[in-house]
Design an enzyme around this catalytic site. Structure first.
Site, PDB file in Angstrom:
ATOM      1  N   TYR A 160     -28.230 -12.357 -23.993  1.00  0.00           N
ATOM      2  CA  TYR A 160     -29.590 -12.228 -23.443  1.00  0.00           C
ATOM      3  C   TYR A 160     -29.764 -10.871 -22.752  1.00  0.00           C
ATOM      4  O   TYR A 160     -30.695 -10.122 -23.054  1.00  0.00           O
ATOM      5  CB  TYR A 160     -29.811 -13.364 -22.456  1.00  0.00           C
ATOM      6  CG  TYR A 160     -31.206 -13.452 -21.871  1.00  0.00           C
ATOM      7  CD1 TYR A 160     -32.316 -13.705 -22.666  1.00  0.00           C
ATOM      8  CD2 TYR A 160     -31.406 -13.318 -20.493  1.00  0.00           C
ATOM      9  CE1 TYR A 160     -33.594 -13.826 -22.113  1.00  0.00           C
ATOM     10  CE2 TYR A 160     -32.676 -13.448 -19.935  1.00  0.00           C
ATOM     11  CZ  TYR A 160     -33.764 -13.700 -20.747  1.00  0.00           C
ATOM     12  OH  TYR A 160     -35.022 -13.815 -20.195  1.00  0.00           O
ATOM     13  N   LYS A 164     -32.108  -7.709 -24.136  1.00  0.00           N
ATOM     14  CA  LYS A 164     -33.268  -7.182 -23.397  1.00  0.00           C
ATOM     15  C   LYS A 164     -33.073  -5.704 -23.056  1.00  0.00           C
ATOM     16  O   LYS A 164     -34.033  -4.935 -23.046  1.00  0.00           O
ATOM     17  CB  LYS A 164     -33.496  -7.995 -22.126  1.00  0.00           C
ATOM     18  CG  LYS A 164     -33.951  -9.428 -22.377  1.00  0.00           C
ATOM     19  CD  LYS A 164     -35.367  -9.497 -22.963  1.00  0.00           C
ATOM     20  CE  LYS A 164     -35.863 -10.943 -23.039  1.00  0.00           C
ATOM     21  NZ  LYS A 164     -37.203 -11.068 -23.618  1.00  0.00           N
ATOM     22  N   ARG A 201     -33.345 -24.774 -16.504  1.00  0.00           N
ATOM     23  CA  ARG A 201     -33.383 -23.834 -15.387  1.00  0.00           C
ATOM     24  C   ARG A 201     -33.484 -24.621 -14.075  1.00  0.00           C
ATOM     25  O   ARG A 201     -33.828 -25.804 -14.068  1.00  0.00           O
ATOM     26  CB  ARG A 201     -34.535 -22.843 -15.560  1.00  0.00           C
ATOM     27  CG  ARG A 201     -34.206 -21.816 -16.621  1.00  0.00           C
ATOM     28  CD  ARG A 201     -35.324 -20.835 -16.900  1.00  0.00           C
ATOM     29  NE  ARG A 201     -36.235 -21.305 -17.921  1.00  0.00           N
ATOM     30  CZ  ARG A 201     -37.131 -20.534 -18.529  1.00  0.00           C
ATOM     31  NH1 ARG A 201     -37.228 -19.261 -18.216  1.00  0.00           N
ATOM     32  NH2 ARG A 201     -37.944 -21.027 -19.450  1.00  0.00           N
ATOM     33  N   PHE A 206     -34.040 -29.442 -10.792  1.00  0.00           N
ATOM     34  CA  PHE A 206     -34.115 -30.042  -9.447  1.00  0.00           C
ATOM     35  C   PHE A 206     -35.330 -30.962  -9.320  1.00  0.00           C
ATOM     36  O   PHE A 206     -35.231 -32.063  -8.794  1.00  0.00           O
ATOM     37  CB  PHE A 206     -34.187 -28.939  -8.371  1.00  0.00           C
ATOM     38  CG  PHE A 206     -32.860 -28.318  -8.009  1.00  0.00           C
ATOM     39  CD1 PHE A 206     -31.702 -28.599  -8.738  1.00  0.00           C
ATOM     40  CD2 PHE A 206     -32.753 -27.441  -6.930  1.00  0.00           C
ATOM     41  CE1 PHE A 206     -30.471 -28.017  -8.402  1.00  0.00           C
ATOM     42  CE2 PHE A 206     -31.531 -26.864  -6.573  1.00  0.00           C
ATOM     43  CZ  PHE A 206     -30.396 -27.150  -7.314  1.00  0.00           C
ATOM     44  N   ASP A 286     -22.670 -15.922 -13.208  1.00  0.00           N
ATOM     45  CA  ASP A 286     -23.926 -16.290 -12.537  1.00  0.00           C
ATOM     46  C   ASP A 286     -24.210 -15.252 -11.432  1.00  0.00           C
ATOM     47  O   ASP A 286     -23.380 -15.078 -10.535  1.00  0.00           O
ATOM     48  CB  ASP A 286     -23.743 -17.677 -11.923  1.00  0.00           C
ATOM     49  CG  ASP A 286     -25.049 -18.356 -11.595  1.00  0.00           C
ATOM     50  OD1 ASP A 286     -25.411 -19.292 -12.317  1.00  0.00           O
ATOM     51  OD2 ASP A 286     -25.695 -17.959 -10.609  1.00  0.00           O
TER      52      ASP A 286
HETATM   53  P1  NAD Z   1     -39.536 -20.168 -23.419  1.00  0.00           P
HETATM   54  O1  NAD Z   1     -38.233 -20.503 -24.026  1.00  0.00           O
HETATM   55  O2  NAD Z   1     -40.344 -21.267 -22.799  1.00  0.00           O
HETATM   56  O3  NAD Z   1     -40.477 -19.416 -24.466  1.00  0.00           O
HETATM   57  C1  NAD Z   1     -39.997 -18.527 -25.435  1.00  0.00           C
HETATM   58  C2  NAD Z   1     -40.698 -18.826 -26.744  1.00  0.00           C
HETATM   59  O4  NAD Z   1     -40.242 -17.902 -27.742  1.00  0.00           O
HETATM   60  C3  NAD Z   1     -40.398 -20.239 -27.288  1.00  0.00           C
HETATM   61  O5  NAD Z   1     -41.591 -20.894 -27.637  1.00  0.00           O
HETATM   62  C4  NAD Z   1     -39.520 -19.973 -28.515  1.00  0.00           C
HETATM   63  O6  NAD Z   1     -39.636 -20.970 -29.490  1.00  0.00           O
HETATM   64  C5  NAD Z   1     -40.045 -18.611 -28.959  1.00  0.00           C
HETATM   65  N1  NAD Z   1     -39.099 -17.860 -29.786  1.00  0.00           N
HETATM   66  C6  NAD Z   1     -37.821 -17.536 -29.496  1.00  0.00           C
HETATM   67  N2  NAD Z   1     -37.248 -16.848 -30.511  1.00  0.00           N
HETATM   68  C7  NAD Z   1     -38.209 -16.727 -31.477  1.00  0.00           C
HETATM   69  C8  NAD Z   1     -38.255 -16.105 -32.734  1.00  0.00           C
HETATM   70  N3  NAD Z   1     -37.185 -15.478 -33.253  1.00  0.00           N
HETATM   71  N4  NAD Z   1     -39.406 -16.149 -33.444  1.00  0.00           N
HETATM   72  C9  NAD Z   1     -40.500 -16.773 -32.944  1.00  0.00           C
HETATM   73  N5  NAD Z   1     -40.527 -17.380 -31.726  1.00  0.00           N
HETATM   74  C10 NAD Z   1     -39.388 -17.365 -31.005  1.00  0.00           C
HETATM   75  O7  NAD Z   1     -39.248 -19.039 -22.309  1.00  0.00           O
HETATM   76  P2  NAD Z   1     -40.255 -18.378 -21.255  1.00  0.00           P
HETATM   77  O8  NAD Z   1     -39.759 -18.708 -19.888  1.00  0.00           O
HETATM   78  O9  NAD Z   1     -41.656 -18.690 -21.609  1.00  0.00           O
HETATM   79  O10 NAD Z   1     -39.977 -16.831 -21.507  1.00  0.00           O
HETATM   80  C11 NAD Z   1     -40.887 -16.031 -22.241  1.00  0.00           C
HETATM   81  C12 NAD Z   1     -40.444 -14.582 -22.193  1.00  0.00           C
HETATM   82  O11 NAD Z   1     -40.391 -14.124 -20.840  1.00  0.00           O
HETATM   83  C13 NAD Z   1     -39.047 -14.374 -22.780  1.00  0.00           C
HETATM   84  O12 NAD Z   1     -39.029 -13.151 -23.500  1.00  0.00           O
HETATM   85  C14 NAD Z   1     -38.166 -14.279 -21.568  1.00  0.00           C
HETATM   86  O13 NAD Z   1     -37.036 -13.490 -21.815  1.00  0.00           O
HETATM   87  C15 NAD Z   1     -39.096 -13.631 -20.565  1.00  0.00           C
HETATM   88  N6  NAD Z   1     -38.695 -13.987 -19.197  1.00  0.00           N
HETATM   89  C16 NAD Z   1     -39.020 -15.199 -18.665  1.00  0.00           C
HETATM   90  C17 NAD Z   1     -38.581 -15.505 -17.367  1.00  0.00           C
HETATM   91  C18 NAD Z   1     -38.918 -16.805 -16.699  1.00  0.00           C
HETATM   92  O14 NAD Z   1     -38.474 -17.016 -15.563  1.00  0.00           O
HETATM   93  N7  NAD Z   1     -39.683 -17.691 -17.271  1.00  0.00           N
HETATM   94  C19 NAD Z   1     -37.827 -14.572 -16.627  1.00  0.00           C
HETATM   95  C20 NAD Z   1     -37.503 -13.360 -17.239  1.00  0.00           C
HETATM   96  C21 NAD Z   1     -37.958 -13.062 -18.516  1.00  0.00           C
HETATM   97  N1  UDP Z   2     -28.562 -23.765 -10.877  1.00  0.00           N
HETATM   98  C1  UDP Z   2     -28.144 -24.854 -10.143  1.00  0.00           C
HETATM   99  N2  UDP Z   2     -28.355 -26.092 -10.674  1.00  0.00           N
HETATM  100  C2  UDP Z   2     -28.988 -26.301 -11.848  1.00  0.00           C
HETATM  101  C3  UDP Z   2     -29.423 -25.180 -12.583  1.00  0.00           C
HETATM  102  C4  UDP Z   2     -29.176 -23.917 -12.076  1.00  0.00           C
HETATM  103  O1  UDP Z   2     -27.589 -24.711  -9.042  1.00  0.00           O
HETATM  104  O2  UDP Z   2     -29.163 -27.476 -12.229  1.00  0.00           O
HETATM  105  C5  UDP Z   2     -28.365 -22.403 -10.310  1.00  0.00           C
HETATM  106  C6  UDP Z   2     -27.702 -21.410 -11.254  1.00  0.00           C
HETATM  107  O3  UDP Z   2     -26.307 -21.473 -11.142  1.00  0.00           O
HETATM  108  C7  UDP Z   2     -28.293 -20.086 -10.755  1.00  0.00           C
HETATM  109  C8  UDP Z   2     -29.661 -20.463 -10.212  1.00  0.00           C
HETATM  110  O4  UDP Z   2     -29.654 -21.885 -10.055  1.00  0.00           O
HETATM  111  O5  UDP Z   2     -27.509 -19.583  -9.698  1.00  0.00           O
HETATM  112  C9  UDP Z   2     -30.802 -20.091 -11.153  1.00  0.00           C
HETATM  113  O6  UDP Z   2     -30.494 -20.593 -12.437  1.00  0.00           O
HETATM  114  P1  UDP Z   2     -31.534 -20.573 -13.628  1.00  0.00           P
HETATM  115  O7  UDP Z   2     -30.820 -21.159 -14.792  1.00  0.00           O
HETATM  116  O8  UDP Z   2     -32.802 -21.201 -13.211  1.00  0.00           O
HETATM  117  O9  UDP Z   2     -31.871 -19.050 -13.870  1.00  0.00           O
HETATM  118  P2  UDP Z   2     -31.026 -17.681 -13.860  1.00  0.00           P
HETATM  119  O10 UDP Z   2     -31.661 -16.870 -12.797  1.00  0.00           O
HETATM  120  O11 UDP Z   2     -29.575 -17.957 -13.582  1.00  0.00           O
HETATM  121  O12 UDP Z   2     -31.235 -17.124 -15.226  1.00  0.00           O
END
Ligand code: NAD
Ligand code: UDP
Length: 319
Positions: A160, A164, A201, A206, A286
């Protein structure tokens, strides 16, 4: 004197926007926002981590089209000229990307290049969803955009993190050498409605554990920190950044930082029940701490997050 409003997609002329990852958590909120603002949206997803129910929300909307496709193999769009390609497709939860490491690398690499090529062909903007994970297990706290990070290039999170980092690099390369009008955001932990209950996540785990009366699964001793942003704040930041020609990465996150044990306390307050914890081993690599420096977003788009963790959890789960 009224203040000059910050430009956002809310005030722009109607746009045609293609969003990869439209059936995911963040993607589906972007679809909703842009349709509500009068834009035309093409969603693309292969459901590797998304939900059909997120597409069903918009299926009958006259300005929404959905294409089921793996964007790593190409983006089969043949319609009218696009104004934006927004690349949000990627598994994002650690259990998801660790289950699909090759697919995660491919969507960050090939998927990003396919999106850039499409944007270039349409003279459209290209918007990349990057992540705070590019900072790895950071030695600088909070993390400004100028920090280059501390990433294990072969560890379990590398599929991942490195995907990115490559995605950011190729986005800058297309901007510098081919003139594509790019944006890069580094998203910090974001939550809200429409995350999969089995997403894995910490917030979803939780909350669902607490609602079921089960003990909360704390990894490690719970002293590691994260900073949680509500989805509406993220979507507002994205909308504003689209209207500003700024090509370097911008952090979007809420700087309120919590240990996982503090998060347990907040969940307890929101749910109203006494919750217990069960402790598991900390996952490999982590990150110990994470908190965004958001001065850049304040400066260029006048953006600060407005929703506290307590408010956001109540709103997301109707508690
Ligand atoms: P998510 O898993 O809910 O959504 C991602 C979507 O992308 C899914 O619907 C999945 O099916 C689709 N997808 C993945 N690979 C694909 C492919 N090859 N072709 C077509 N579709 C594909 O995740 P999210 O939380 O909505 O994240 C969305 C974006 O934001 C991601 O790029 C993620 O890296 C970024 N992001 C999210 C968070 C967060 O906390 N939610 C944090 C950092 C970055
Ligand atoms: N975590 C936890 N219990 C869970 C899931 C995650 O304690 O059931 C912790 C994990 O080890 C990390 C933080 O929560 O330190 C955030 O995890 P998450 O998977 O939400 O996102 P991350 O920022 O690690 O990508």
């Amino acid at each position: 004197m009224p203040e000059t409003p910050v430009p956002s997609t809310a005030t722009s002329h109607p746009l045609r926007i293609l969003i990869t990852g439209s059936a995911g958590f963040v993607g589906s909120h972007l679809v909703e926002r842009f349709l509500n603002e009068g834009h035309t949206v093409i969603g693309v997803d292969n459901y590797i981590s998304g939900q059909v129910s997120n597409t069903d929300l918009f299926r009958d909307h006259p300005r929404f089209t959905f294409i089921e496709a793996d964007v790593s193999h190409g983006i089969p769009y043949t319609g009218e000229k696009l104004d934006w390609v927004m690349h949000f497709a990627s598994p994002a939860s650690p259990p998801h990307y660790q289950q699909f490491p090759v697919e995660t690398l491919m969507v960050g690499a090939q998927g990003t290049q396919n999106g850039l090529e499409l944007a270039h062909a349409h003279s459209a903007g290209f918007f990349l969803a990057s992540t705070s994970e590019v900072y790895g297990d950071p030695h600088v706290h909070p993390q400004p955009e100028t920090y280059w990070g501390n990433v294990n290039p072969i560890g379990v999170r590398s599929c991942y993190d490195e995907a990115k980092r490559y995605a950011e690099a190729i986005t800058m390369a297309y901007h510098r050498s081919r003139g594509v009008n790019t944006r890069i955001i580094r998203i910090f932990n974001t939550y809200g409605p429409r995350m999969r209950p089995d997403d894995g996540r910490v917030i979803t785990n939780f909350v669902h554990q607490a609602l079921r009366g089960e003990p909360l699964t704390v990894y490690g001793d719970g002293s590691q920190t994260r900073s949680f942003q509500y989805i509406d704040d993220l979507v507002e930041g994205i909308s504003r950044l689209m209207m500003v020609k700024y090509h370097d990465p911008v952090n979007l996150g809420n700087p309120d930082e919590f240990t996982m044990l503090e998060l347990v306390e907040v969940i307890q307050r929101v749910i109203g029940n006494n919750v217990e914890c069960v402790y598991y081993e900390i996952p490999l690599d982590d990150p110990r701490q994470r908190k965004p420096a958001i001065e850049k977003a304040k400066e260029i788009i006048d953006w600060v997050p407005e929703v506290s963790l307590l408010q956001g959890l109540k709103e997301a789960y109707k508690l």
